[in-house]
Design a protein around this motif. Sequence first.
Motif, PDB file in Angstrom:
ATOM      1  N   ASN A 204      35.318  42.439  40.094  1.00 47.63           N
ATOM      2  CA  ASN A 204      34.604  41.232  40.517  1.00 47.63           C
ATOM      3  C   ASN A 204      33.908  40.542  39.351  1.00 47.63           C
ATOM      4  O   ASN A 204      33.737  39.322  39.346  1.00 47.63           O
ATOM      5  CB  ASN A 204      33.603  41.559  41.621  1.00 47.63           C
ATOM      6  CG  ASN A 204      34.288  41.900  42.937  1.00 47.63           C
ATOM      7  OD1 ASN A 204      35.493  41.694  43.090  1.00 47.63           O
ATOM      8  ND2 ASN A 204      33.536  42.429  43.884  1.00 47.63           N
ATOM      9  N   GLU A 205      33.486  41.325  38.359  1.00 45.56           N
ATOM     10  CA  GLU A 205      32.944  40.741  37.134  1.00 45.56           C
ATOM     11  C   GLU A 205      34.004  39.884  36.448  1.00 45.56           C
ATOM     12  O   GLU A 205      33.722  38.761  35.999  1.00 45.56           O
ATOM     13  CB  GLU A 205      32.459  41.843  36.194  1.00 45.56           C
ATOM     14  CG  GLU A 205      32.213  41.413  34.757  1.00 45.56           C
ATOM     15  CD  GLU A 205      31.079  40.411  34.605  1.00 45.56           C
ATOM     16  OE1 GLU A 205      31.052  39.711  33.575  1.00 45.56           O
ATOM     17  OE2 GLU A 205      30.214  40.305  35.512  1.00 45.56           O
ATOM     18  N   LEU A 206      35.219  40.380  36.394  1.00 44.67           N
ATOM     19  CA  LEU A 206      36.297  39.666  35.707  1.00 44.67           C
ATOM     20  C   LEU A 206      36.777  38.449  36.481  1.00 44.67           C
ATOM     21  O   LEU A 206      37.017  37.387  35.896  1.00 44.67           O
ATOM     22  CB  LEU A 206      37.483  40.613  35.467  1.00 44.67           C
ATOM     23  CG  LEU A 206      37.249  41.805  34.535  1.00 44.67           C
ATOM     24  CD1 LEU A 206      38.491  42.672  34.468  1.00 44.67           C
ATOM     25  CD2 LEU A 206      36.845  41.330  33.151  1.00 44.67           C
ATOM     26  N   PHE A 207      36.905  38.583  37.789  1.00 42.30           N
ATOM     27  CA  PHE A 207      37.567  37.540  38.574  1.00 42.30           C
ATOM     28  C   PHE A 207      36.618  36.540  39.228  1.00 42.30           C
ATOM     29  O   PHE A 207      37.029  35.434  39.567  1.00 42.30           O
ATOM     30  CB  PHE A 207      38.466  38.180  39.627  1.00 42.30           C
ATOM     31  CG  PHE A 207      39.685  38.832  39.051  1.00 42.30           C
ATOM     32  CD1 PHE A 207      40.809  38.092  38.755  1.00 42.30           C
ATOM     33  CD2 PHE A 207      39.688  40.188  38.743  1.00 42.30           C
ATOM     34  CE1 PHE A 207      41.927  38.674  38.186  1.00 42.30           C
ATOM     35  CE2 PHE A 207      40.803  40.796  38.183  1.00 42.30           C
ATOM     36  CZ  PHE A 207      41.926  40.034  37.897  1.00 42.30           C
ATOM     37  N   TYR A 208      35.330  36.910  39.392  1.00 37.75           N
ATOM     38  CA  TYR A 208      34.445  36.015  40.126  1.00 37.75           C
ATOM     39  C   TYR A 208      33.104  35.737  39.447  1.00 37.75           C
ATOM     40  O   TYR A 208      32.569  34.649  39.577  1.00 37.75           O
ATOM     41  CB  TYR A 208      34.164  36.583  41.523  1.00 37.75           C
ATOM     42  CG  TYR A 208      35.399  36.887  42.343  1.00 37.75           C
ATOM     43  CD1 TYR A 208      36.357  35.913  42.593  1.00 37.75           C
ATOM     44  CD2 TYR A 208      35.612  38.158  42.875  1.00 37.75           C
ATOM     45  CE1 TYR A 208      37.483  36.193  43.349  1.00 37.75           C
ATOM     46  CE2 TYR A 208      36.729  38.445  43.635  1.00 37.75           C
ATOM     47  CZ  TYR A 208      37.670  37.461  43.874  1.00 37.75           C
ATOM     48  OH  TYR A 208      38.785  37.729  44.615  1.00 37.75           O
ATOM     49  N   ARG A 209      32.530  36.701  38.738  1.00 41.43           N
ATOM     50  CA  ARG A 209      31.116  36.588  38.373  1.00 41.43           C
ATOM     51  C   ARG A 209      30.863  36.183  36.926  1.00 41.43           C
ATOM     52  O   ARG A 209      30.038  35.332  36.648  1.00 41.43           O
ATOM     53  CB  ARG A 209      30.399  37.911  38.698  1.00 41.43           C
ATOM     54  CG  ARG A 209      30.359  38.118  40.212  1.00 41.43           C
ATOM     55  CD  ARG A 209      29.849  39.470  40.600  1.00 41.43           C
ATOM     56  NE  ARG A 209      29.911  39.622  42.060  1.00 41.43           N
ATOM     57  CZ  ARG A 209      29.918  40.762  42.701  1.00 41.43           C
ATOM     58  NH1 ARG A 209      29.835  41.894  42.038  1.00 41.43           N
ATOM     59  NH2 ARG A 209      29.996  40.805  44.027  1.00 41.43           N
TER      60      ARG A 209
END
Length: 284
Positions: A179-184
């Motif tokens: 989620n860090e890579l794709f959204y945050r």
Amino acid sequence: MNIRKIKKILMPHKQKLAIATVIIVVTLVLGASTNYDQQTTHNNKTTATNLNRQLQRTWSKVDTDDIKNAQIAVYDKKTGKVYKFTHGSKNKYPTASIIKVFILTYKMSLGELTDDDKILATQMIEDSDNDATTEMTVSLGGIYQFPKLFQKLDMKNSNINQTWGLTQTTATDQLKLLNELFYRHKIISQSDSNYIINLMNHVNEDQNWGISTGVSDDTVVELKNGWLPLNDNYQNAIVNSIGHVKNDNVNYTIAILSNGGHTQDDGIDYVNALSRATYKTLSK
């Protein structure tokens, strides 16, 4: 009574009436807005609850005859919720090669990659090259540096091992990285994230299994798989798959971990089946 006096008498009453009308309209609008927000929140909760029920039912039906331990976690962007399922008794799982995404993320969080780093990064993610991974790990100062990024990403259930491929993790911890890579993009920039994502989108064809299984042709999948037989007979194999799945109907990150009691082929078949079932449920 003359016209001017009549106007002076009537004007305040007209103003009061206008103000009262505005107050009523605003109250109705605000009330409607509040009701809409409450209804939307209720509908979102209902959707998330129903989706969780569907996923649990779907995942539990996947054949586990040859599988001892497995764990799956999915973050669905539409509902903003995490859904998870565990088969067996294991709480933490060895990463095998999925740790390579974490290692590259850590490297990029420290600054811009050199040309040599970029060569290692491609070898690590696209080719799943172990020697390149070890070299990059050494450049970070060794595996004992990993907990620094575990802490930043709130990966509370991940622990180092003397062998980077036996680092312990959970499916939900892997979602925090994904989620860090794709959204945050709080630990590394979006452009740096996109660099890693591009590599995950171009893994070698023989590694294009796992979470890419069962998706439609218009789906974009970025993934990293990990596999490691723990004896010479390919028994008791670690088989993992993590990444991101997106098209017009779905947008989710997913982590599937498995180990113990099965062959590598059994593990791959199971991970593929979970991926297929997940995509089918989320794309309805």
